[in-house]
Motif scaffolding. Structure first.
Motif, PDB file in Angstrom:
ATOM      1  N   GLY A 171       5.820  -1.750   6.607  1.00 14.00           N
ATOM      2  CA  GLY A 171       5.638  -2.291   7.941  1.00 14.00           C
ATOM      3  C   GLY A 171       4.391  -1.858   8.671  1.00 14.00           C
ATOM      4  O   GLY A 171       4.185  -2.254   9.819  1.00 14.00           O
ATOM      5  N   ILE A 172       3.526  -1.039   8.038  1.00 11.56           N
ATOM      6  CA  ILE A 172       2.368  -0.516   8.768  1.00 11.56           C
ATOM      7  C   ILE A 172       1.042  -1.004   8.189  1.00 11.56           C
ATOM      8  O   ILE A 172      -0.014  -0.598   8.663  1.00 11.56           O
ATOM      9  CB  ILE A 172       2.380   1.024   8.794  1.00 11.56           C
ATOM     10  CG1 ILE A 172       2.127   1.609   7.403  1.00 11.56           C
ATOM     11  CG2 ILE A 172       3.687   1.544   9.368  1.00 11.56           C
ATOM     12  CD1 ILE A 172       1.894   3.116   7.408  1.00 11.56           C
ATOM     13  N   VAL A 173       1.094  -1.870   7.188  1.00 15.60           N
ATOM     14  CA  VAL A 173      -0.135  -2.268   6.499  1.00 15.60           C
ATOM     15  C   VAL A 173      -0.361  -3.777   6.583  1.00 15.60           C
ATOM     16  O   VAL A 173       0.574  -4.566   6.678  1.00 15.60           O
ATOM     17  CB  VAL A 173      -0.108  -1.845   5.015  1.00 15.60           C
ATOM     18  CG1 VAL A 173      -0.148  -0.335   4.884  1.00 15.60           C
ATOM     19  CG2 VAL A 173       1.115  -2.414   4.306  1.00 15.60           C
ATOM     20  N   ASP A 174      -1.642  -4.148   6.538  1.00 15.29           N
ATOM     21  CA  ASP A 174      -2.025  -5.554   6.379  1.00 15.29           C
ATOM     22  C   ASP A 174      -2.257  -5.889   4.912  1.00 15.29           C
ATOM     23  O   ASP A 174      -1.972  -6.996   4.462  1.00 15.29           O
ATOM     24  CB  ASP A 174      -3.311  -5.844   7.164  1.00 15.29           C
ATOM     25  CG  ASP A 174      -3.060  -5.985   8.653  1.00 15.29           C
ATOM     26  OD1 ASP A 174      -1.924  -6.320   9.035  1.00 15.29           O
ATOM     27  OD2 ASP A 174      -4.002  -5.749   9.431  1.00 15.29           O
ATOM     28  N   LEU A 175      -2.792  -4.907   4.166  1.00 14.24           N
ATOM     29  CA  LEU A 175      -3.162  -5.183   2.782  1.00 14.24           C
ATOM     30  C   LEU A 175      -3.055  -3.913   1.948  1.00 14.24           C
ATOM     31  O   LEU A 175      -3.533  -2.849   2.356  1.00 14.24           O
ATOM     32  CB  LEU A 175      -4.604  -5.712   2.720  1.00 14.24           C
ATOM     33  CG  LEU A 175      -5.159  -6.054   1.329  1.00 14.24           C
ATOM     34  CD1 LEU A 175      -4.410  -7.253   0.739  1.00 14.24           C
ATOM     35  CD2 LEU A 175      -6.654  -6.328   1.408  1.00 14.24           C
ATOM     36  N   VAL A 176      -2.410  -4.033   0.786  1.00 17.19           N
ATOM     37  CA  VAL A 176      -2.348  -2.935  -0.179  1.00 17.19           C
ATOM     38  C   VAL A 176      -2.905  -3.433  -1.504  1.00 17.19           C
ATOM     39  O   VAL A 176      -2.409  -4.422  -2.062  1.00 17.19           O
ATOM     40  CB  VAL A 176      -0.904  -2.426  -0.373  1.00 17.19           C
ATOM     41  CG1 VAL A 176      -0.868  -1.333  -1.446  1.00 17.19           C
ATOM     42  CG2 VAL A 176      -0.333  -1.903   0.932  1.00 17.19           C
ATOM     43  N   GLU A 177      -3.948  -2.784  -1.989  1.00 18.85           N
ATOM     44  CA  GLU A 177      -4.525  -3.094  -3.292  1.00 18.85           C
ATOM     45  C   GLU A 177      -4.447  -1.858  -4.170  1.00 18.85           C
ATOM     46  O   GLU A 177      -4.028  -0.787  -3.720  1.00 18.85           O
ATOM     47  CB  GLU A 177      -5.978  -3.559  -3.124  1.00 18.85           C
ATOM     48  CG  GLU A 177      -6.092  -4.850  -2.317  1.00 18.85           C
ATOM     49  CD  GLU A 177      -7.523  -5.319  -2.159  1.00 18.85           C
ATOM     50  OE1 GLU A 177      -7.749  -6.533  -2.239  1.00 18.85           O
ATOM     51  OE2 GLU A 177      -8.409  -4.463  -1.952  1.00 18.85           O
ATOM     52  N   ARG A 178      -4.845  -2.000  -5.418  1.00 15.12           N
ATOM     53  CA  ARG A 178      -4.721  -0.875  -6.346  1.00 15.12           C
ATOM     54  C   ARG A 178      -5.469   0.363  -5.864  1.00 15.12           C
ATOM     55  O   ARG A 178      -5.010   1.491  -6.042  1.00 15.12           O
ATOM     56  CB  ARG A 178      -5.235  -1.274  -7.738  1.00 15.12           C
ATOM     57  CG  ARG A 178      -4.287  -2.198  -8.500  1.00 15.12           C
ATOM     58  CD  ARG A 178      -4.894  -2.616  -9.826  1.00 15.12           C
ATOM     59  NE  ARG A 178      -3.977  -3.485 -10.568  1.00 15.12           N
ATOM     60  CZ  ARG A 178      -3.178  -3.080 -11.541  1.00 15.12           C
ATOM     61  NH1 ARG A 178      -3.179  -1.800 -11.887  1.00 15.12           N
ATOM     62  NH2 ARG A 178      -2.389  -3.926 -12.165  1.00 15.12           N
ATOM     63  N   LYS A 179      -6.607   0.167  -5.235  1.00 13.40           N
ATOM     64  CA  LYS A 179      -7.427   1.313  -4.855  1.00 13.40           C
ATOM     65  C   LYS A 179      -7.705   1.389  -3.353  1.00 13.40           C
ATOM     66  O   LYS A 179      -8.526   2.198  -2.919  1.00 13.40           O
ATOM     67  CB  LYS A 179      -8.755   1.282  -5.613  1.00 13.40           C
ATOM     68  CG  LYS A 179      -8.596   1.478  -7.115  1.00 13.40           C
ATOM     69  CD  LYS A 179      -9.947   1.566  -7.802  1.00 13.40           C
ATOM     70  CE  LYS A 179      -9.781   1.812  -9.303  1.00 13.40           C
ATOM     71  NZ  LYS A 179     -11.100   1.928  -9.979  1.00 13.40           N
ATOM     72  N   SER A 180      -7.035   0.587  -2.573  1.00 15.44           N
ATOM     73  CA  SER A 180      -7.316   0.623  -1.134  1.00 15.44           C
ATOM     74  C   SER A 180      -6.093   0.181  -0.336  1.00 15.44           C
ATOM     75  O   SER A 180      -5.206  -0.512  -0.845  1.00 15.44           O
ATOM     76  CB  SER A 180      -8.506  -0.275  -0.790  1.00 15.44           C
ATOM     77  OG  SER A 180      -8.193  -1.633  -1.060  1.00 15.44           O
ATOM     78  N   ILE A 181      -6.074   0.636   0.927  1.00 12.96           N
ATOM     79  CA  ILE A 181      -5.022   0.270   1.881  1.00 12.96           C
ATOM     80  C   ILE A 181      -5.699  -0.104   3.190  1.00 12.96           C
ATOM     81  O   ILE A 181      -6.626   0.585   3.636  1.00 12.96           O
ATOM     82  CB  ILE A 181      -4.052   1.449   2.148  1.00 12.96           C
ATOM     83  CG1 ILE A 181      -3.405   1.934   0.853  1.00 12.96           C
ATOM     84  CG2 ILE A 181      -2.980   1.045   3.157  1.00 12.96           C
ATOM     85  CD1 ILE A 181      -2.632   3.228   1.030  1.00 12.96           C
ATOM     86  N   ARG A 182      -5.251  -1.191   3.796  1.00 15.74           N
ATOM     87  CA  ARG A 182      -5.733  -1.536   5.131  1.00 15.74           C
ATOM     88  C   ARG A 182      -4.543  -1.559   6.080  1.00 15.74           C
ATOM     89  O   ARG A 182      -3.608  -2.345   5.912  1.00 15.74           O
ATOM     90  CB  ARG A 182      -6.433  -2.898   5.132  1.00 15.74           C
ATOM     91  CG  ARG A 182      -7.092  -3.216   6.488  1.00 15.74           C
ATOM     92  CD  ARG A 182      -7.869  -4.516   6.431  1.00 15.74           C
ATOM     93  NE  ARG A 182      -6.978  -5.670   6.390  1.00 15.74           N
ATOM     94  CZ  ARG A 182      -7.194  -6.752   5.645  1.00 15.74           C
ATOM     95  NH1 ARG A 182      -8.257  -6.807   4.851  1.00 15.74           N
ATOM     96  NH2 ARG A 182      -6.352  -7.766   5.673  1.00 15.74           N
ATOM     97  N   PHE A 183      -4.575  -0.655   7.061  1.00 10.71           N
ATOM     98  CA  PHE A 183      -3.476  -0.557   8.018  1.00 10.71           C
ATOM     99  C   PHE A 183      -3.583  -1.665   9.058  1.00 10.71           C
ATOM    100  O   PHE A 183      -4.677  -2.156   9.361  1.00 10.71           O
ATOM    101  CB  PHE A 183      -3.497   0.804   8.716  1.00 10.71           C
ATOM    102  CG  PHE A 183      -3.311   1.961   7.778  1.00 10.71           C
ATOM    103  CD1 PHE A 183      -2.095   2.185   7.157  1.00 10.71           C
ATOM    104  CD2 PHE A 183      -4.363   2.831   7.501  1.00 10.71           C
ATOM    105  CE1 PHE A 183      -1.919   3.246   6.284  1.00 10.71           C
ATOM    106  CE2 PHE A 183      -4.203   3.896   6.640  1.00 10.71           C
ATOM    107  CZ  PHE A 183      -2.978   4.102   6.020  1.00 10.71           C
TER     108      PHE A 183
END
Length: 381
Positions: A228-240
């Motif tokens: 519930g706190i992220v816009d995007l989760v990728e293998r090597k990055s997170i965008r909150f």
């Protein structure tokens, strides 16, 4: 409205007509308005917030976020500065983590620690910052530090501390005891972090608030992660995400938050200034009568209207007094009230028994208390 009639709002006094509850600094009872708000959620629109794309979830999200606005209005803040937590303890842990992990101050900075501070305020920060200056309200204006931990109202003596009197880059204010008694406005207090619990202001247990000044919160990344706190989760990055709920991972206590909103509605029905004047009258009645018992030591701030009074009997242990009063239907707290250093170094006693007043306490409660303390003191069991 008379103080005795306040009890009609609280169903526990119907269940226990002879209950004399004087442990309100630990937790307060809940008016029917608060209980109904919680029950209505579970009966009418129980669902998760911010996730479901269906009517009852939309309703839950709307009501949940309305409480965020209500809290902000109640303390003079902006909704995007309000973070929901499980209570003051979690709020202070979160505040310390946000400051440390986001490098709001330097690692080896000095923190000012109130000697009367509750463990929930003090211990989370001592975990990260070893350079500590201890102070009490009498020398607060002499203190300079990068972080100042401040107890707004002492849960032992009722002393009110003005946070503007301390010199610090970051000020963290514990309002757990002040919220049910005083009107709080963050803009007038001059602090950067502020925390409180719902259950000490007639709301449910398990929910609280951490307020963080917008300019500081905008510098912070989340320190607790989950759904519930992220816009995007990728293998090597997170965008909150950019919303305040990026600091509220997982499923929140929706019912508790709605109960907090109902508690605020309840408090706004009354003139807290007038209620505090009544509380001060009761406090003075307690003090004037217990001063007549030679064996009783009284620890309270007589210049503060807050009805928190800690007591020590020279011949009877506080736990024994609390137990004896409990048998008579009188509820008080015994122990060090999560302020071990204050008891040991300032009061010079191992423990006290504490009387703490709320909006529903009346003169009958106080007379019953005084009568039983006198009986205990005379009979020595």
């Amino acid at each position: 409205m008379s103080m005795s009639s306040f009890k009609t709002f609280f169903p526990i006094f119907k269940s226990h007509p002879n209950l004399t509850y004087l442990d309100n600094a630990a937790t307060t009872h809940k008016p029917m308005h608060v209980l109904n708000s919680i029950l209505d959620f579970y009966k009418s629109f129980n669902s998760n917030v911010h996730r479901g794309n269906y009517p009852i979830s939309d309703k839950a999200t709307e009501e949940f976020e309305n409480v965020r606005k209500k809290v902000a209005d109640f303390i003079g803040a902006k909704p995007n500065e309000v973070i929901f937590t499980s209570g003051t303890t979690e709020s202070m842990n979160l505040a310390s983590e946000l400051i440390f992990y986001n490098e709001i101050v330097r690692d080896n900075c000095t923190i000012a620690v109130p000697i009367e501070g509750h463990h929930s305020l003090v211990l989370p920060f001592r975990r990260f910052f070893e350079n500590q200056i201890f102070y009490d309200h009498r020398n607060i204006s002499e203190i300079k530090s990068e972080i100042a931990l401040i107890t707004h109202v002492s849960n032992v003596t009722g002393t009110i501390t003005d946070p503007k009197k301390i010199d610090a880059k970051i000020k963290v204010l514990d309002c757990a005891q002040s919220m049910p008694h005083l009107r709080i406005n963050v803009n007038k207090l001059g602090v950067d972090f502020l925390a409180f619990s719902a259950h000490k202001m007639y709301g449910p247990m398990g929910v609280g608030v951490l307020w963080v000044k917008e300019e500081i919160l905008n510098r912070c990344n989340p320190v607790r992660l989950g759904g519930g706190i992220v816009d995007l989760v990728e293998r090597k990055s997170i965008r909150f995400n950019t919303f305040t709920n990026r600091f509220e991972p997982g499923t929140p206590n929706v019912a508790g938050v709605l109960g907090l909103g109902a508690a605020i509605d309840f408090l706004k029905r009354f003139d807290l200034k007038k209620e505090l004047e009544k509380e001060w009258e009761l406090k003075n009645y307690v003090i004037s009568n217990l001063k007549k018992i030679d064996e009783i030591e009284i620890y309270t701030d007589e210049n503060s209207a807050i009805g928190i009074i800690s007591l020590y009997h020279k011949n009877i242990h506080p736990h024994d007094i609390s137990h004896a009063l409990g048998k008579k239907g009188i509820c008080v707290r015994a122990g060090n009230h999560c302020t071990q250093i204050f008891h040991r170094e300032i009061l010079n006693v191992p423990a006290t028994f504490r009387i703490s007043l709320a909006i529903y306490n009346n003169l009958d409660d106080i007379k019953k208390l005084i009568k039983e303390i006198k009986n205990i003191s005379l009979n020595q069991f």
